[in-house]
Design a protein around this motif. Structure first.
Motif, mmCIF file in Angstrom:
data_model
loop_
_atom_site.group_PDB
_atom_site.id
_atom_site.type_symbol
_atom_site.label_atom_id
_atom_site.label_comp_id
_atom_site.label_asym_id
_atom_site.label_seq_id
_atom_site.Cartn_x
_atom_site.Cartn_y
_atom_site.Cartn_z
ATOM 1 N N ASP A 56 0.835 -1.208 0.000
ATOM 2 C CA ASP A 56 0.000 0.000 0.000
ATOM 3 C C ASP A 56 0.868 1.257 0.000
ATOM 4 O O ASP A 56 0.531 2.251 -0.672
ATOM 5 C CB ASP A 56 -0.915 0.011 1.224
ATOM 6 C CG ASP A 56 -2.002 -1.058 1.146
ATOM 7 O OD1 ASP A 56 -2.239 -1.560 0.038
ATOM 8 O OD2 ASP A 56 -2.584 -1.377 2.194
ATOM 9 N N GLU A 57 1.969 1.219 0.744
ATOM 10 C CA GLU A 57 2.840 2.390 0.774
ATOM 11 C C GLU A 57 3.485 2.619 -0.584
ATOM 12 O O GLU A 57 3.590 3.767 -1.045
ATOM 13 C CB GLU A 57 3.921 2.234 1.839
ATOM 14 C CG GLU A 57 4.837 3.455 1.918
ATOM 15 C CD GLU A 57 5.788 3.420 3.083
ATOM 16 O OE1 GLU A 57 6.220 4.508 3.528
ATOM 17 O OE2 GLU A 57 6.112 2.317 3.558
ATOM 18 N N ALA A 58 3.918 1.536 -1.233
ATOM 19 C CA ALA A 58 4.512 1.671 -2.569
ATOM 20 C C ALA A 58 3.493 2.277 -3.534
ATOM 21 O O ALA A 58 3.833 3.166 -4.338
ATOM 22 C CB ALA A 58 5.000 0.314 -3.064
ATOM 23 N N ASN A 59 2.253 1.824 -3.469
ATOM 24 C CA ASN A 59 1.214 2.369 -4.352
ATOM 25 C C ASN A 59 0.939 3.840 -4.044
ATOM 26 O O ASN A 59 0.750 4.655 -4.963
ATOM 27 C CB ASN A 59 -0.080 1.567 -4.202
ATOM 28 C CG ASN A 59 0.039 0.158 -4.754
ATOM 29 O OD1 ASN A 59 0.840 -0.096 -5.653
ATOM 30 N ND2 ASN A 59 -0.731 -0.765 -4.217
ATOM 31 N N PHE A 105 11.129 13.142 -3.273
ATOM 32 C CA PHE A 105 10.437 11.850 -3.275
ATOM 33 C C PHE A 105 11.427 10.703 -3.365
ATOM 34 O O PHE A 105 11.275 9.686 -2.670
ATOM 35 C CB PHE A 105 9.465 11.793 -4.460
ATOM 36 C CG PHE A 105 8.042 12.130 -4.102
ATOM 37 C CD1 PHE A 105 7.079 11.153 -4.002
ATOM 38 C CD2 PHE A 105 7.680 13.444 -3.853
ATOM 39 C CE1 PHE A 105 5.768 11.461 -3.672
ATOM 40 C CE2 PHE A 105 6.374 13.773 -3.531
ATOM 41 C CZ PHE A 105 5.418 12.782 -3.433
ATOM 42 N N ARG A 106 12.431 10.845 -4.211
ATOM 43 C CA ARG A 106 13.425 9.774 -4.342
ATOM 44 C C ARG A 106 14.204 9.589 -3.041
ATOM 45 O O ARG A 106 14.478 8.464 -2.627
ATOM 46 C CB ARG A 106 14.351 10.073 -5.519
ATOM 47 C CG ARG A 106 13.684 9.879 -6.882
ATOM 48 C CD ARG A 106 14.689 9.943 -8.005
ATOM 49 N NE ARG A 106 15.186 11.294 -8.216
ATOM 50 C CZ ARG A 106 14.632 12.160 -9.078
ATOM 51 N NH1 ARG A 106 13.560 11.821 -9.773
ATOM 52 N NH2 ARG A 106 15.142 13.375 -9.232
ATOM 53 N N ARG A 107 14.564 10.698 -2.400
ATOM 54 C CA ARG A 107 15.252 10.596 -1.100
ATOM 55 C C ARG A 107 14.346 9.951 -0.058
ATOM 56 O O ARG A 107 14.783 9.120 0.743
ATOM 57 C CB ARG A 107 15.687 11.983 -0.645
ATOM 58 C CG ARG A 107 16.897 12.548 -1.383
ATOM 59 C CD ARG A 107 17.160 13.986 -0.961
ATOM 60 N NE ARG A 107 17.272 14.105 0.489
ATOM 61 C CZ ARG A 107 17.227 15.274 1.144
ATOM 62 N NH1 ARG A 107 17.041 16.407 0.467
ATOM 63 N NH2 ARG A 107 17.358 15.300 2.464
ATOM 64 N N TYR A 108 13.097 10.349 -0.092
ATOM 65 C CA TYR A 108 12.136 9.793 0.865
ATOM 66 C C TYR A 108 11.981 8.292 0.674
ATOM 67 O O TYR A 108 11.959 7.521 1.651
ATOM 68 C CB TYR A 108 10.785 10.491 0.691
ATOM 69 C CG TYR A 108 9.697 9.983 1.603
ATOM 70 C CD1 TYR A 108 9.705 10.284 2.958
ATOM 71 C CD2 TYR A 108 8.657 9.195 1.107
ATOM 72 C CE1 TYR A 108 8.708 9.820 3.804
ATOM 73 C CE2 TYR A 108 7.657 8.726 1.943
ATOM 74 C CZ TYR A 108 7.690 9.032 3.287
ATOM 75 O OH TYR A 108 6.702 8.566 4.123
ATOM 76 N N LEU A 131 13.029 2.675 2.457
ATOM 77 C CA LEU A 131 13.557 1.342 2.150
ATOM 78 C C LEU A 131 14.470 0.821 3.244
ATOM 79 O O LEU A 131 14.508 -0.391 3.513
ATOM 80 C CB LEU A 131 14.309 1.369 0.812
ATOM 81 C CG LEU A 131 13.495 1.023 -0.434
ATOM 82 C CD1 LEU A 131 14.296 1.299 -1.692
ATOM 83 C CD2 LEU A 131 13.065 -0.432 -0.388
ATOM 84 N N VAL A 132 15.228 1.704 3.861
ATOM 85 C CA VAL A 132 16.209 1.256 4.864
ATOM 86 C C VAL A 132 15.715 1.432 6.297
ATOM 87 O O VAL A 132 16.429 1.069 7.229
ATOM 88 C CB VAL A 132 17.542 2.015 4.684
ATOM 89 C CG1 VAL A 132 18.111 1.770 3.300
ATOM 90 C CG2 VAL A 132 17.377 3.505 4.940
ATOM 91 N N THR A 133 14.520 1.968 6.476
ATOM 92 C CA THR A 133 14.047 2.264 7.828
ATOM 93 C C THR A 133 14.024 1.024 8.713
ATOM 94 O O THR A 133 14.478 1.054 9.859
ATOM 95 C CB THR A 133 12.638 2.882 7.777
ATOM 96 O OG1 THR A 133 12.702 4.142 7.104
ATOM 97 C CG2 THR A 133 12.093 3.103 9.192
ATOM 98 N N ALA A 161 8.359 -4.380 -3.509
ATOM 99 C CA ALA A 161 7.451 -3.394 -4.125
ATOM 100 C C ALA A 161 8.076 -2.010 -4.098
ATOM 101 O O ALA A 161 7.985 -1.249 -5.073
ATOM 102 C CB ALA A 161 6.112 -3.396 -3.391
ATOM 103 N N LEU A 162 8.743 -1.644 -2.997
ATOM 104 C CA LEU A 162 9.414 -0.349 -2.906
ATOM 105 C C LEU A 162 10.663 -0.313 -3.780
ATOM 106 O O LEU A 162 10.983 0.713 -4.375
ATOM 107 C CB LEU A 162 9.784 -0.059 -1.454
ATOM 108 C CG LEU A 162 8.606 0.154 -0.480
ATOM 109 C CD1 LEU A 162 9.122 0.270 0.946
ATOM 110 C CD2 LEU A 162 7.803 1.380 -0.869
#
Length: 259
Positions: free
Chosen positions: A79-82, A106-109, A114-116, A250-251
Protein backbone atom coordinates in the motif's frame (compact mmCIF):
# COMPACT_ATOMS: atom_id res chain seq x y z
CA UNK A 1 22.17 -11.75 22.08
CA UNK A 2 20.19 -11.22 18.89
CA UNK A 3 16.44 -11.71 18.81
CA UNK A 4 16.73 -14.68 16.44
CA UNK A 5 19.12 -16.44 18.82
CA UNK A 6 16.89 -15.65 21.81
CA UNK A 7 13.93 -17.31 20.11
CA UNK A 8 15.99 -20.38 19.20
CA UNK A 9 17.24 -20.68 22.78
CA UNK A 10 13.68 -20.27 24.07
CA UNK A 11 12.40 -23.01 21.73
CA UNK A 12 15.23 -25.39 22.66
CA UNK A 13 14.63 -24.69 26.34
CA UNK A 14 10.93 -25.37 25.87
CA UNK A 15 11.72 -28.63 24.07
CA UNK A 16 14.01 -29.77 26.89
CA UNK A 17 11.45 -28.65 29.48
CA UNK A 18 8.63 -30.65 27.87
CA UNK A 19 10.80 -33.78 27.71
CA UNK A 20 11.76 -33.26 31.36
CA UNK A 21 8.15 -32.76 32.44
CA UNK A 22 7.07 -35.89 30.56
CA UNK A 23 9.67 -37.82 32.56
CA UNK A 24 8.56 -36.17 35.81
CA UNK A 25 4.94 -37.03 35.05
CA UNK A 26 5.88 -40.63 34.33
CA UNK A 27 7.76 -40.96 37.61
CA UNK A 28 4.86 -39.43 39.52
CA UNK A 29 2.58 -41.96 37.85
CA UNK A 30 4.90 -44.85 38.66
CA UNK A 31 5.10 -43.74 42.28
CA UNK A 32 1.30 -43.59 42.43
CA UNK A 33 1.03 -47.08 40.96
CA UNK A 34 3.55 -48.46 43.43
CA UNK A 35 1.80 -46.81 46.37
CA UNK A 36 -1.83 -47.44 45.50
CA UNK A 37 -1.63 -50.56 43.35
CA UNK A 38 -5.04 -49.77 41.88
CA UNK A 39 -4.00 -47.97 38.74
CA UNK A 40 -3.76 -44.28 38.00
CA UNK A 41 -6.18 -41.65 39.26
CA UNK A 42 -9.63 -42.22 37.79
CA UNK A 43 -11.84 -39.48 36.48
CA UNK A 44 -8.93 -37.27 35.45
CA UNK A 45 -9.82 -37.41 31.75
CA UNK A 46 -11.99 -34.31 32.01
CA UNK A 47 -9.17 -32.29 33.57
CA UNK A 48 -6.69 -33.51 30.97
CA UNK A 49 -9.13 -32.74 28.17
CA UNK A 50 -9.60 -29.22 29.53
CA UNK A 51 -5.84 -28.61 29.64
CA UNK A 52 -5.23 -29.95 26.15
CA UNK A 53 -8.26 -28.11 24.80
CA UNK A 54 -7.03 -24.84 26.29
CA UNK A 55 -3.56 -25.49 24.87
CA UNK A 56 -4.99 -26.12 21.40
CA UNK A 57 -7.15 -23.00 21.63
CA UNK A 58 -4.24 -20.82 22.72
CA UNK A 59 -1.96 -22.18 19.99
CA UNK A 60 -4.64 -21.56 17.37
CA UNK A 61 -5.31 -18.06 18.70
CA UNK A 62 -1.66 -16.97 18.82
CA UNK A 63 -0.69 -18.58 15.51
CA UNK A 64 -3.68 -17.25 13.59
CA UNK A 65 -3.18 -13.77 15.05
CA UNK A 66 0.52 -13.78 14.20
CA UNK A 67 -0.14 -14.99 10.65
CA UNK A 68 -2.83 -12.33 10.15
CA UNK A 69 -0.55 -9.56 11.36
CA UNK A 70 2.26 -10.92 9.16
CA UNK A 71 0.01 -10.59 6.09
CA UNK A 72 -1.17 -7.15 7.21
CA UNK A 73 2.42 -5.91 7.39
CA UNK A 74 3.14 -7.18 3.89
CA UNK A 75 0.02 -5.47 2.56
CA UNK A 76 1.01 -2.21 4.24
CA UNK A 77 4.33 -2.22 2.36
CA UNK A 78 2.49 -2.73 -0.94
CA UNK A 79 0.00 0.00 0.00
CA UNK A 80 2.84 2.39 0.77
CA UNK A 81 4.51 1.67 -2.57
CA UNK A 82 1.21 2.37 -4.35
CA UNK A 83 0.63 5.56 -2.37
CA UNK A 84 4.12 6.90 -3.09
CA UNK A 85 3.79 6.03 -6.77
CA UNK A 86 0.41 7.74 -7.04
CA UNK A 87 1.57 10.89 -5.25
CA UNK A 88 4.68 11.02 -7.45
CA UNK A 89 2.59 10.84 -10.62
CA UNK A 90 0.30 13.61 -9.43
CA UNK A 91 3.26 15.95 -9.18
CA UNK A 92 2.71 16.40 -12.91
CA UNK A 93 -0.27 18.60 -12.01
CA UNK A 94 2.03 21.16 -10.37
CA UNK A 95 4.03 23.88 -12.17
CA UNK A 96 6.91 22.48 -14.21
CA UNK A 97 9.58 24.43 -12.31
CA UNK A 98 8.42 22.96 -8.97
CA UNK A 99 8.55 19.35 -10.10
CA UNK A 100 12.33 18.62 -10.15
CA UNK A 101 12.87 19.55 -6.51
CA UNK A 102 9.82 17.63 -5.35
CA UNK A 103 10.77 14.59 -7.41
CA UNK A 104 14.24 14.63 -5.87
CA UNK A 105 12.69 14.79 -2.40
CA UNK A 106 10.44 11.85 -3.27
CA UNK A 107 13.43 9.77 -4.34
CA UNK A 108 15.25 10.60 -1.10
CA UNK A 109 12.14 9.79 0.87
CA UNK A 110 11.76 6.42 -0.84
CA UNK A 111 15.40 5.57 -0.12
CA UNK A 112 14.87 6.37 3.55
CA UNK A 113 11.71 4.27 3.70
CA UNK A 114 13.56 1.34 2.15
CA UNK A 115 16.21 1.26 4.86
CA UNK A 116 14.05 2.26 7.83
CA UNK A 117 13.37 -1.30 9.01
CA UNK A 118 16.46 -2.96 7.53
CA UNK A 119 17.96 -3.44 11.01
CA UNK A 120 14.94 -3.22 13.28
CA UNK A 121 16.86 -4.59 16.28
CA UNK A 122 18.80 -1.33 16.39
CA UNK A 123 16.00 0.81 17.76
CA UNK A 124 18.04 3.99 17.83
CA UNK A 125 18.96 3.68 14.15
CA UNK A 126 15.38 2.79 13.22
CA UNK A 127 14.02 5.81 15.09
CA UNK A 128 16.63 8.05 13.44
CA UNK A 129 15.49 6.88 9.99
CA UNK A 130 11.86 7.42 10.97
CA UNK A 131 12.70 10.97 12.06
CA UNK A 132 14.53 11.54 8.80
CA UNK A 133 11.46 10.36 6.92
CA UNK A 134 9.21 12.68 8.91
CA UNK A 135 11.52 15.60 8.13
CA UNK A 136 11.32 14.81 4.42
CA UNK A 137 7.54 14.60 4.70
CA UNK A 138 7.47 18.14 6.08
CA UNK A 139 9.60 19.40 3.20
CA UNK A 140 7.49 17.62 0.59
CA UNK A 141 4.29 18.93 2.13
CA UNK A 142 5.51 22.51 2.38
CA UNK A 143 6.79 22.67 -1.19
CA UNK A 144 3.76 20.85 -2.68
CA UNK A 145 1.29 23.12 -0.89
CA UNK A 146 3.21 26.21 -1.93
CA UNK A 147 3.35 25.05 -5.56
CA UNK A 148 -0.36 24.18 -5.64
CA UNK A 149 -1.28 27.66 -4.36
CA UNK A 150 0.51 29.57 -7.08
CA UNK A 151 -1.57 31.86 -9.26
CA UNK A 152 -2.82 30.11 -12.34
CA UNK A 153 -2.59 26.60 -10.89
CA UNK A 154 -6.00 24.88 -11.19
CA UNK A 155 -7.76 24.16 -7.91
CA UNK A 156 -8.12 20.55 -9.04
CA UNK A 157 -4.33 20.17 -8.73
CA UNK A 158 -4.42 20.75 -4.99
CA UNK A 159 -7.52 18.57 -4.67
CA UNK A 160 -5.58 15.65 -6.15
CA UNK A 161 -2.04 16.23 -4.90
CA UNK A 162 -2.74 17.05 -1.25
CA UNK A 163 -4.93 13.97 -0.49
CA UNK A 164 -2.39 11.69 -2.15
CA UNK A 165 0.33 13.12 0.09
CA UNK A 166 -1.88 12.65 3.13
CA UNK A 167 -2.38 9.00 2.22
CA UNK A 168 1.34 8.52 1.67
CA UNK A 169 2.16 10.00 5.07
CA UNK A 170 -0.62 8.16 6.91
CA UNK A 171 0.69 4.76 5.81
CA UNK A 172 3.98 5.60 7.52
CA UNK A 173 2.14 5.87 10.83
CA UNK A 174 0.20 2.69 10.08
CA UNK A 175 3.44 0.78 9.54
CA UNK A 176 4.91 2.13 12.76
CA UNK A 177 1.77 1.04 14.64
CA UNK A 178 1.94 -2.41 13.02
CA UNK A 179 5.49 -2.95 14.27
CA UNK A 180 4.31 -2.26 17.82
CA UNK A 181 1.12 -4.30 17.70
CA UNK A 182 1.86 -7.60 19.47
CA UNK A 183 0.14 -9.75 22.09
CA UNK A 184 1.41 -9.27 25.65
CA UNK A 185 4.49 -11.34 26.45
CA UNK A 186 2.50 -13.09 29.19
CA UNK A 187 0.54 -14.87 26.44
CA UNK A 188 3.68 -16.65 25.27
CA UNK A 189 4.70 -17.51 28.82
CA UNK A 190 1.23 -18.92 29.39
CA UNK A 191 1.57 -20.93 26.18
CA UNK A 192 4.93 -22.29 27.29
CA UNK A 193 3.53 -23.14 30.73
CA UNK A 194 0.62 -25.05 29.20
CA UNK A 195 3.07 -26.99 27.02
CA UNK A 196 4.97 -28.05 30.14
CA UNK A 197 1.78 -29.00 31.97
CA UNK A 198 0.66 -31.00 28.93
CA UNK A 199 4.00 -32.83 29.01
CA UNK A 200 3.47 -33.61 32.70
CA UNK A 201 0.02 -35.07 32.01
CA UNK A 202 1.29 -37.10 29.05
CA UNK A 203 4.04 -38.57 31.18
CA UNK A 204 1.61 -39.40 33.98
CA UNK A 205 -0.82 -41.10 31.57
CA UNK A 206 1.92 -43.25 30.04
CA UNK A 207 3.18 -44.50 33.40
CA UNK A 208 1.11 -47.66 32.93
CA UNK A 209 3.43 -48.70 30.10
CA UNK A 210 6.39 -50.76 31.15
CA UNK A 211 8.80 -49.13 28.68
CA UNK A 212 9.45 -45.51 27.90
CA UNK A 213 8.62 -44.37 24.38
CA UNK A 214 11.35 -41.84 23.65
CA UNK A 215 10.12 -41.42 20.10
CA UNK A 216 6.68 -40.27 21.20
CA UNK A 217 7.93 -37.87 23.85
CA UNK A 218 10.51 -36.33 21.49
CA UNK A 219 7.95 -35.93 18.70
CA UNK A 220 5.45 -34.45 21.14
CA UNK A 221 8.00 -31.98 22.52
CA UNK A 222 9.33 -31.12 19.07
CA UNK A 223 5.91 -30.37 17.61
CA UNK A 224 4.90 -28.09 20.47
CA UNK A 225 8.21 -26.23 20.71
CA UNK A 226 8.45 -25.84 16.92
CA UNK A 227 4.91 -24.45 16.78
CA UNK A 228 5.71 -21.89 19.47
CA UNK A 229 8.97 -21.01 17.71
CA UNK A 230 7.29 -20.40 14.34
CA UNK A 231 4.52 -18.38 15.99
CA UNK A 232 7.01 -16.03 17.65
CA UNK A 233 9.04 -15.71 14.47
CA UNK A 234 5.98 -14.76 12.44
CA UNK A 235 4.90 -12.30 15.13
CA UNK A 236 8.20 -10.40 14.84
CA UNK A 237 9.00 -10.61 11.10
CA UNK A 238 11.63 -7.85 11.13
CA UNK A 239 13.71 -9.39 13.90
CA UNK A 240 13.98 -13.15 13.50
CA UNK A 241 14.74 -15.67 10.76
CA UNK A 242 11.25 -15.67 9.23
CA UNK A 243 11.11 -12.22 7.71
CA UNK A 244 8.78 -9.98 5.76
CA UNK A 245 11.65 -8.37 3.86
CA UNK A 246 10.47 -9.86 0.56
CA UNK A 247 7.55 -7.41 0.67
CA UNK A 248 10.05 -4.55 0.28
CA UNK A 249 10.45 -5.61 -3.34
CA UNK A 250 7.45 -3.39 -4.12
CA UNK A 251 9.41 -0.35 -2.91
CA UNK A 252 12.56 -1.51 -4.72
CA UNK A 253 10.63 -1.83 -7.98
CA UNK A 254 9.11 1.60 -7.44
CA UNK A 255 12.59 3.07 -6.97
CA UNK A 256 13.49 1.90 -10.47
CA UNK A 257 10.49 3.77 -11.91
CA UNK A 258 11.22 7.02 -10.09
CA UNK A 259 14.66 7.46 -11.64
Amino acid sequence: MSFALQVVVFALGLFAGIVLFVEIGRRVGLAHLAREGRGLTRGADAAEGAVFGLLALLIAFTFFGAAQRFDDRRELVADEANAIGTAYQRLDLLPADAKPELQALFRRYLEVRLVTYRNAEDRAATQARLDQGYALQDQIWEKAVRASQRPGVPASAAMLVIPSLNEMFDITDSRVAATRHHPPRVVYWLLASLCLIAGLLVGYSTAVNADRSWLHRFVFAAILSLTVYVTIEIEYPRLGLIRVDSADQALIDLRQHLR
